[in-house]
Design an enzyme around this catalytic site. Structure first.
Site, mmCIF file in Angstrom:
data_model
loop_
_atom_site.group_PDB
_atom_site.id
_atom_site.type_symbol
_atom_site.label_atom_id
_atom_site.label_comp_id
_atom_site.label_asym_id
_atom_site.label_seq_id
_atom_site.Cartn_x
_atom_site.Cartn_y
_atom_site.Cartn_z
ATOM 1 N N GLU A 163 30.309 33.418 43.044
ATOM 2 C CA GLU A 163 29.339 34.221 42.297
ATOM 3 C C GLU A 163 29.379 35.672 42.748
ATOM 4 O OE1 GLU A 163 25.473 32.541 42.497
ATOM 5 O OE2 GLU A 163 26.030 30.692 41.445
ATOM 6 N N TYR A 164 29.515 35.886 44.043
ATOM 7 C CA TYR A 164 29.622 37.244 44.580
ATOM 8 C C TYR A 164 30.862 37.939 44.037
ATOM 9 C CZ TYR A 164 30.846 40.860 48.000
ATOM 10 O OH TYR A 164 31.229 42.041 48.596
ATOM 11 N N LEU A 165 31.987 37.259 44.093
ATOM 12 C CA LEU A 165 33.242 37.850 43.631
ATOM 13 C C LEU A 165 33.224 38.095 42.123
ATOM 14 C CD1 LEU A 165 35.764 35.797 45.802
ATOM 15 C CD2 LEU A 165 35.076 38.185 46.122
ATOM 16 N N ALA A 204 30.521 38.850 40.383
ATOM 17 C CA ALA A 204 29.684 40.044 40.202
ATOM 18 C C ALA A 204 30.491 41.304 40.478
ATOM 19 C CB ALA A 204 28.468 39.975 41.116
ATOM 20 N N LYS A 205 31.296 41.271 41.536
ATOM 21 C CA LYS A 205 32.144 42.408 41.871
ATOM 22 C C LYS A 205 33.189 42.648 40.781
ATOM 23 C CE LYS A 205 30.580 43.921 45.804
ATOM 24 N NZ LYS A 205 29.972 45.278 45.875
#
Length: 229
Positions: A136-138, A140-141
């Site tokens: 999810e973090y990646l 978003a990035k």
């Protein structure tokens, strides 16, 4: 800034570009601020969310702008020449900060015709679905990176591996796609890469990955720039 040439007779002006740092209160942001305040070409402007954060910067002679990435930020880029986006929610608000917050600051930068936008992204943002964790973090990035790419702004997107607080070495491995993605990198070296990427000709409209290595930062960035020149 007004300076004088040899003999003190011929004045000339050094134009210092104002650089907004989103994420200025973070560890990497602190490194960025400390580097920029000693640079002859730049004046750092710290973006803060709370009034009580102002004092820590003003004590160092650093100006601040109040803006919250989860709210309205269109005013933050007024009078600004360039932007470094080094903000992050540490997984607490990926949609609001890491993705939409970055997008809103891109929109503000575009409206105010910012000269260059330097984005701190992450290794693995090119293929979030392939990651074993932090998908999810990646994602978003990746979404923020793609939004910047199509914005029409001049930009550099820097994708470091895992960050640590080791002493900076001044040396990195850098490539559009690193063959070996094993390793980490000190935050101080990432900050130095971001600041160097503010230069108009360095890695213009380029995305590259970095890890700790054996090549001096300036040399590595020169080679990255030449690859697509």
């Amino acid at each position: 800034m007004l300076c004088y040439g040899l003999g003190g007779h011929i004045p000339y002006i050094i134009i210092m570009e104002k650089v907004l740092i989103a994420g200025a209160t973070g560890t990497t942001g602190t490194h960025i601020i400390n580097i920029l305040k000693n640079e002859a070409d730049y004046t750092p402007i710290a973006m803060i969310r709370k009034p009580e954060q102002r004092e820590q910067f003003e004590n160092k002679g650093i100006s601040t702008v109040m803006a919250d990435l989860t709210k309205e930020v269109s005013h933050a880029t007024k009078g600004i020449d360039k932007v470094i986006f080094a903000a992050g929610s540490k997984g607490q608000a990926l949609e609001e900060v890491d993705k939409k917050g970055a997008m809103k600051l891109v929109d503000a930068a575009k409206k105010d015709r910012i000269k260059k936008f330097v984005m701190l992204s992450s290794l693995g943002a090119d293929a979030p679905q392939e990651a074993e964790e932090l998908q999810e973090y990646l994602q978003a990035k990746r979404d923020a990176d793609e939004y910047l790419d199509i914005s029409g702004l001049d930009y550099t997107i820097v994708r470091p591996g895992s960050l640590n607080n080791d002493s900076p070495t001044g040396k990195i491995r850098a490539n559009e796609k690193l063959d070996n993605r094993q390793g980490e990198i000190p935050r101080g070296d990432v900050a130095r890469v971001l600041v160097r990427s503010l230069q108009d000709h360095i890695a213009k409209r380029q995305v590259f990955e970095i890890l700790n290595g054996e090549q001096h930062i300036d040399e590595a960035l020169h080679e990255i720039t030449l690859e697509t020149a």
